[in-house]
Structures are given as C-alpha cells and as structure tokens.
Design an enzyme around this catalytic site. Structure first.
Site, PDB file in Angstrom:
ATOM      1  N   HIS A  58       0.846  -1.198   0.000  1.00 47.27           N
ATOM      2  CA  HIS A  58       0.000   0.000   0.000  1.00 47.27           C
ATOM      3  C   HIS A  58       0.881   1.248   0.000  1.00 47.27           C
ATOM      4  O   HIS A  58       1.944   1.264   0.637  1.00 47.27           O
ATOM      5  CB  HIS A  58      -0.931   0.009   1.220  1.00 47.27           C
ATOM      6  CG  HIS A  58      -1.934   1.115   1.133  1.00 47.27           C
ATOM      7  ND1 HIS A  58      -1.653   2.397   1.547  1.00 47.27           N
ATOM      8  CD2 HIS A  58      -3.203   1.140   0.644  1.00 47.27           C
ATOM      9  CE1 HIS A  58      -2.715   3.160   1.315  1.00 47.27           C
ATOM     10  NE2 HIS A  58      -3.671   2.414   0.765  1.00 47.27           N
ATOM     11  N   GLU A  77      -3.480   2.079  -7.420  1.00 44.26           N
ATOM     12  CA  GLU A  77      -3.867   3.227  -6.608  1.00 44.26           C
ATOM     13  C   GLU A  77      -2.859   4.356  -6.787  1.00 44.26           C
ATOM     14  O   GLU A  77      -1.789   4.331  -6.146  1.00 44.26           O
ATOM     15  CB  GLU A  77      -3.898   2.848  -5.127  1.00 44.26           C
ATOM     16  CG  GLU A  77      -4.868   1.754  -4.770  1.00 44.26           C
ATOM     17  CD  GLU A  77      -5.220   1.800  -3.280  1.00 44.26           C
ATOM     18  OE1 GLU A  77      -6.391   1.994  -2.976  1.00 44.26           O
ATOM     19  OE2 GLU A  77      -4.305   1.663  -2.450  1.00 44.26           O
TER      20      GLU A  77
HETATM   21  P1  PGA Z   1      -9.083   6.636  -0.285  1.00 48.07           P
HETATM   22  O1  PGA Z   1      -7.977   5.526   0.071  1.00 48.07           O
HETATM   23  O2  PGA Z   1     -10.281   5.916  -0.804  1.00 48.07           O
HETATM   24  O3  PGA Z   1      -9.332   7.358   0.998  1.00 48.07           O
HETATM   25  O4  PGA Z   1      -8.489   7.516  -1.343  1.00 48.07           O
HETATM   26  C1  PGA Z   1      -7.802   4.393  -0.735  1.00 48.07           C
HETATM   27  C2  PGA Z   1      -6.694   3.530  -0.193  1.00 48.07           C
HETATM   28  O5  PGA Z   1      -5.731   4.073   0.379  1.00 48.07           O
HETATM   29  O6  PGA Z   1      -6.719   2.286  -0.309  1.00 48.07           O
END
Ligand code: PGA
Length: 238
Positions: free
Chosen positions: A88, A157
């Site tokens: 992450h 992400e």
């Molecule tokens: P967010 O976070 O939806 O608050 O942007 C997503 C994540 O970090 O997995």
C-alpha cells in the site's frame, strides 16, 4: 467484482463490529455473491468471518519473533486471517518500505497461501511525465513479485489520488488497467478517492474488477451502496 474497505488507522474494535454487522446483513439480505473484503485495524481482526473476508493491512514476514510493534503470521493465523494487503502506498511512502522488503513480504505470505491484494501506483511527479514513465514506475513495483501467483489481486492506486478527492480520468484508469491486464491475469482493482458517486462508472470500465476504498468506505451505508453497485454491474453482465 471485488469490493474492499481499507480502514487504515480508523475505527475502534467496537465500531468495527457495529460496521460489520451492517455490512454482513446487507450482503446476506441482498444475496451478494461478489467478494467483499474489509481491512480493519489489527485490534479488530478477531471479528468472526461470516460472509465477508477480513484481511490484515500489514504483516511482518516471520512466524513470530523479536520485531517490536509488528504483527506476524502466528497472530494472524490465530484469527483465521488469510488475506493481506501488501505494498500500500502509505506503507511505501509514509512508513518507508522498500521494494525489496515488500517483495520479501510478498514471498513469505504467498508461500503461506494468503490471498494477497498487492498495491501499485505512481506519485504525481511521475504521472506528470506521462504514461510511459508511469508504467516504467509501476514495473519497478513488480520487482520480486510473482504475477502468476494464484491468489493475487492487484490494486492500482495512484498515490496522488489517495485521500485527496482527485481521481484519474476514466480513460486514464482504463488505459493503465489495460496495460496491467497485458501483464497479469489477476483481478485488477482501482483505488484512490473512490466514493458512492464515482464507484459505478469506475467499476464499469474495462479491466476493472473492483475497487479498494479508504475514506468513503468508513461509512457502512456508503460501503453497502458501493457493494450494491458492484452487484448490479455483475448482474448486467459486466
Ligand atoms: P481513499 O484511500 O479511498 O481514501 O483515497 C484508498 C486507499 O488508500 O486504499
């Protein structure tokens, strides 16, 4: 579809139990067959897994040992945890995990048969250099990662989209997911400022097999709404 909630360092154990009760009833009342995963803080990992998978946000790649402040395999196993988030962006960029260490975690938990949600994504300055630079950056985040691992889910992400309310254009998400699809047959999630208002259109894109949601998933009702959207898309053949 796969719909995930990442609580990060939010919610107490009690709040997590109350949240899970809402989502569990929603999933059973609506016969949801999509995969729903919640990643609560460690203190709430003991919640019994009924129709929702509980995953760990992190884990140290040992069975047990002298690693102050960490949680290892033995503790995860005690709670029947078989799903883990690795790579992450907050672990990479806030907690300073290197690709070498992340790959070590990956190997360890893959060897133990965990379902792994593996996150990749670029910071803003890389995004601004264009798609080739972006894919080259992500390529490096695959170093030491077995993309053929059977129980693998990849979450794309973008760092600049996490918790900011910003998202790439739908076209850009589709483009990156297309490029990822060429590399792996693992399900591909999008994450970064997903919310009730944009989840449906994002999940409707080609090569998007679900979402990983942070802030907007802290509301059980909103999370249920996104699960419903995933189920509707599935029912309509998407
Ligand atoms: P967010 O976070 O939806 O608050 O942007 C997503 C994540 O970090 O997995």
């Amino acid at each position: 579809m796969i719909v995930c909630a990442n609580f990060k360092a939010n919610k107490t154990r009690q709040e997590t139990h109350a949240y899970m009760a809402v989502v569990e009833s929603f999933v059973s009342a609506n016969d949801i067959s999509d995969t729903v995963i919640v990643f609560p803080p460690f203190t709430a990992l003991g919640h019994e897994q009924r129709n929702i998978l509980i995953g760990a946000q992190n884990g140290y790649p040992v069975r047990n040992g002298a690693f102050t402040g960490e949680i290892a395999l033995e503790q995860l196993e005690e709670f029947g945890i078989g799903t883990i988030l690795i790579g992450h962006s907050e672990r990479r960029h806030v907690l300073g995990e290197s690709q070498k260490f992340i790959a070590e975690k990956f190997r360890f938990f893959a060897e133990k048969g965990f379902a792994i949600v593996y996150c990749v994504g670029e910071p803003l300055e890389v995004r601004e250099e264009g798609n080739d630079a972006l894919m080259a950056y992500i390529e490096k985040q695959f170093e030491g990662i077995d993309l053929e691992y059977a129980d693998l889910v990849i979450a794309y992400e973008p760092v600049w989209a996490i918790g900011t309310g910003l998202t790439p254009s739908l076209r850009d998400i589709e483009l990156i997911h297309g490029a990822l699809r060429a590399k792996t047959s693992a399900p591909l999630l999008y994450g970064g400022s997903v919310k009730v208002d944009n989840a449906r259109e994002i999940m409707g894109l080609e090569n998007v097999d679900g979402v990983l949601v942070g802030s907007a998933a802290l509301s059980a009702n909103d999370f249920c709404e996104m699960i419903a959207q995933a189920a509707e898309l599935g029912a309509s053949g998407r």
